[in-house]
Design a protein around this motif. Structure first.
Motif: not given
Length: 201
Positions: A14-18, A20-21, A62
């Motif tokens: 799963r893409p790691r939202r942190w 990307l943020a 990400a």
């Protein structure tokens, strides 16, 4: 010939939202069209700064892509060895690069899927020519090339296009050079020209 055990590609995470943020926080974005083939060799250009590494890792996390990457064996030392391997790293001893490429290609041919990244310049210093190992590997392992870039002018990490080598080296290199037009590294003066060393007559 070099022998080694190439880690099997992980299932797509799963893409790691942190991640990307964090990229967005520092003004970066990713533009990653889906791979066109199960086996892709991402060549990353230009490679002019140590900043390319953390940006590339953040983009890997990400996106959730299970990218493996080739790195100089001297950074895989002590406690960093296991950590870098867990982040997708594969150490390369450049003094035995020829044998390594042959062994790597043989391993990849036996795999169903792999996304592998490497810098064709092989160094952050400006060189007169690209190293040809990426062409040999793509041919030997029957991999599609993904033309990946880290553009500090637009603060974008992405892939311009996917291509399958034609066998016409000059035409392939010309197409690659056109795809990278306008891409600016962190230190533009260190970007190597997109060309191969002419064969010795």
């Amino acid at each position: 010939m070099s022998t080694f055990s190439l880690p099997s590609p992980h299932p797509a995470a799963r893409p790691r939202r942190w991640a990307l943020a964090l990229l967005r926080m520092v003004g970066w974005r990713i533009d990653l069209p889906p791979p066109s083939d199960p086996k892709v060799l991402l060549i990353v250009y230009p490679h002019t700064s140590n900043w390319d590494f953390p940006i590339g890792l953040l983009a890997r996390w990400a996106s959730g892509w299970p990218v493996r990457w080739l790195g100089k064996h001297t950074i895989f030392v002590g406690p960093f060895d296991r950590l870098l391997r867990s982040w997708g790293g594969i150490p390369v001893n450049r003094s035995a690069a020829g044998g390594f490429i042959d062994a790597l290609a043989a391993d990849i041919r036996n795999r169903d899927a792999l996304i592998l990244a490497m810098a064709p310049e092989g160094t952050r210093r400006r060189l007169d020519y690209w190293k040809s190992g990426f062409l040999r590997l793509a041919h030997a392992a029957d991999m599609v090339l993904g033309l990946a870039y880290i553009d500090f002018a637009t603060r974008t990490l992405g892939i311009r296009e996917y291509i399958r080598l034609s066998g016409d080296e000059a035409a392939d290199m010309a197409r690659i050079a056109r795809a990278y037009e306008g891409v600016v590294g962190h230190r533009p003066e260190l970007a190597s020209p997109i060309r191969l060393k002419p064969p010795v007559a």
